[in-house]
Structure formats: C-alpha cells, structure tokens
Motif scaffolding. Structure first.
Motif, PDB file in Angstrom:
ATOM      1  N   TRP A   1      -5.939   3.559   2.694  1.00 19.26           N
ATOM      2  CA  TRP A   1      -4.985   3.047   1.710  1.00 19.26           C
ATOM      3  C   TRP A   1      -5.679   2.632   0.425  1.00 19.26           C
ATOM      4  O   TRP A   1      -5.128   2.804  -0.660  1.00 19.26           O
TER       5      TRP A   1
ATOM      6  N   LYS B   1      -5.854   5.558  -1.803  1.00 15.63           N
ATOM      7  CA  LYS B   1      -4.574   6.077  -2.295  1.00 15.63           C
ATOM      8  C   LYS B   1      -3.834   5.116  -3.207  1.00 15.63           C
ATOM      9  O   LYS B   1      -3.000   5.531  -4.003  1.00 15.63           O
TER      10      LYS B   1
ATOM     11  N   VAL C   1       2.834  -2.527   1.841  1.00 14.24           N
ATOM     12  CA  VAL C   1       2.546  -1.086   1.936  1.00 14.24           C
ATOM     13  C   VAL C   1       2.878  -0.588   3.338  1.00 14.24           C
ATOM     14  O   VAL C   1       3.516   0.453   3.517  1.00 14.24           O
ATOM     15  N   ARG C   2       2.457  -1.354   4.347  1.00 17.43           N
ATOM     16  CA  ARG C   2       2.745  -0.964   5.733  1.00 17.43           C
ATOM     17  C   ARG C   2       4.245  -0.861   5.974  1.00 17.43           C
ATOM     18  O   ARG C   2       4.736   0.106   6.556  1.00 17.43           O
TER      19      ARG C   2
ATOM     20  N   LEU D   1       5.690   2.240   4.139  1.00 15.16           N
ATOM     21  CA  LEU D   1       5.306   3.506   4.757  1.00 15.16           C
ATOM     22  C   LEU D   1       5.863   3.655   6.167  1.00 15.16           C
ATOM     23  O   LEU D   1       6.428   4.699   6.512  1.00 15.16           O
ATOM     24  N   HIS D   2       5.725   2.621   6.982  1.00 14.61           N
ATOM     25  CA  HIS D   2       6.080   2.733   8.393  1.00 14.61           C
ATOM     26  C   HIS D   2       7.533   2.397   8.685  1.00 14.61           C
ATOM     27  O   HIS D   2       8.173   3.090   9.467  1.00 14.61           O
TER      28      HIS D   2
ATOM     29  N   LEU E   1       8.819   5.661   3.391  1.00 13.63           N
ATOM     30  CA  LEU E   1       8.408   6.205   2.100  1.00 13.63           C
ATOM     31  C   LEU E   1       7.124   7.004   2.270  1.00 13.63           C
ATOM     32  O   LEU E   1       6.346   6.759   3.186  1.00 13.63           O
ATOM     33  N   THR E   2       6.911   7.926   1.364  1.00 17.49           N
ATOM     34  CA  THR E   2       5.655   8.662   1.328  1.00 17.49           C
ATOM     35  C   THR E   2       4.657   7.869   0.489  1.00 17.49           C
ATOM     36  O   THR E   2       5.022   6.895  -0.184  1.00 17.49           O
ATOM     37  N   ILE E   3       3.406   8.309   0.507  1.00 13.43           N
ATOM     38  CA  ILE E   3       2.391   7.661  -0.324  1.00 13.43           C
ATOM     39  C   ILE E   3       2.798   7.747  -1.787  1.00 13.43           C
ATOM     40  O   ILE E   3       2.736   6.758  -2.525  1.00 13.43           O
TER      41      ILE E   3
ATOM     42  N   VAL F   1       5.514   5.174  -2.576  1.00 11.77           N
ATOM     43  CA  VAL F   1       5.002   3.808  -2.751  1.00 11.77           C
ATOM     44  C   VAL F   1       4.300   3.701  -4.099  1.00 11.77           C
ATOM     45  O   VAL F   1       4.459   2.702  -4.812  1.00 11.77           O
ATOM     46  N   GLN F   2       3.538   4.730  -4.475  1.00 13.60           N
ATOM     47  CA  GLN F   2       2.871   4.712  -5.782  1.00 13.60           C
ATOM     48  C   GLN F   2       3.896   4.626  -6.903  1.00 13.60           C
ATOM     49  O   GLN F   2       3.721   3.876  -7.869  1.00 13.60           O
TER      50      GLN F   2
END
Length: 141
Positions: A28, A31, A58-59, A62-63, A67-69, A72-73
């Motif tokens: 992470w 990324k 972030v966790r 994503l989890h 969401l995709t990386i 989140v960005q």
C-alpha cells in the motif's frame, strides 16, 4: 503491558491491529503516496495513530467497499485524506459508505458520520482545544 492509544506501532503491530499481512502494508505504501510511516535507521517503520487511521480507511475502502486501488487514489485526490480516514470509522472498525455511490463520478458524496463517531470526534476536539489553550498559555510566559 499494552501500548497506549497514542503510541507508535511497528509494522507487525499495525498489521495485527488492521487484520492484514505486513507485506500488504508495504505494498500500500507503494500505491498510496499519502501512506508515509516514520522510518528509523535501517528502514524500520513506525506508524503514528493517524497513520493507522489512514490504513484502516484504505482497508475499509478496498476490502469492505470494494473500491479498486485507482478508486481509492481518486477518492483521496478529489476529497482528501479526511475522507479516507472517515471511511475507516465505524462501530466495528469497518466503513459502510452510502450504497449506490459512483466512485468514478466527478464528485463523491461525503460519508455521514453516525452519532457515536460524531460524539467521539467532538470529545477529541474538546480535549485538543484544552491542550492547545494550555500550550498557548505556556508559550506566552
């Protein structure tokens, strides 16, 4: 003896607290430019409480939210770090953002805080304000 809530965490402690492997935290960092733990000599990582809050957000995104990386960005780029941290708030440590939000849309709707989270933030704000007042008083001397 357990560490206090304001103590720094090693990567293994942060990983255990978040329920993810250590290598995921390292990944992470590559990324997400906003994940920047303190590094000591030899590259040993130490996570501040805010770092752990960011990682929890972030966790959750994503989890729990799927969401995709890149998603989140984009959320971070459009709405800032506070939105990422807010995603990690919740009674069970995971976030549930409003369903049906299009995260690729130009504007992502802000997450509404539940009453318990709002009370915790208000309590923290009062404590921080009192601490600031005491520090200001010491600086005047």
């Amino acid at each position: 003896m357990a560490k206090g809530p304001n103590a720094f965490r090693t990567i293994s402690e942060a990983a255990d607290e978040l329920g993810v492997p250590q290598h995921v935290l390292r990944f992470w960092e590559t990324k997400f430019s906003f994940i920047r733990p303190m590094k000591r000599a030899g590259g040993r990582r130490f996570y501040r409480p805010q770092d752990v809050a960011v990682l929890n957000g972030v966790r959750a995104l994503l989890h729990s939210e799927g969401l995709t990386i890149k998603g989140v960005q984009k959320l971070h780029r459009d709405h800032g770090l506070a939105q990422v941290i807010a995603a990690g708030l919740g009674s069970n440590g995971s976030a549930r953002l409003d369903s049906g939000i299009d995260y690729d849309a130009p504007a992502v709707q802000a997450r509404r805080l539940d009453d318990q989270a709002r009370d915790r933030l208000a309590f923290a704000l009062r404590d921080l304000s009192a601490i600031k007042s005491r520090l200001d008083g010491l600086l005047v001397r």
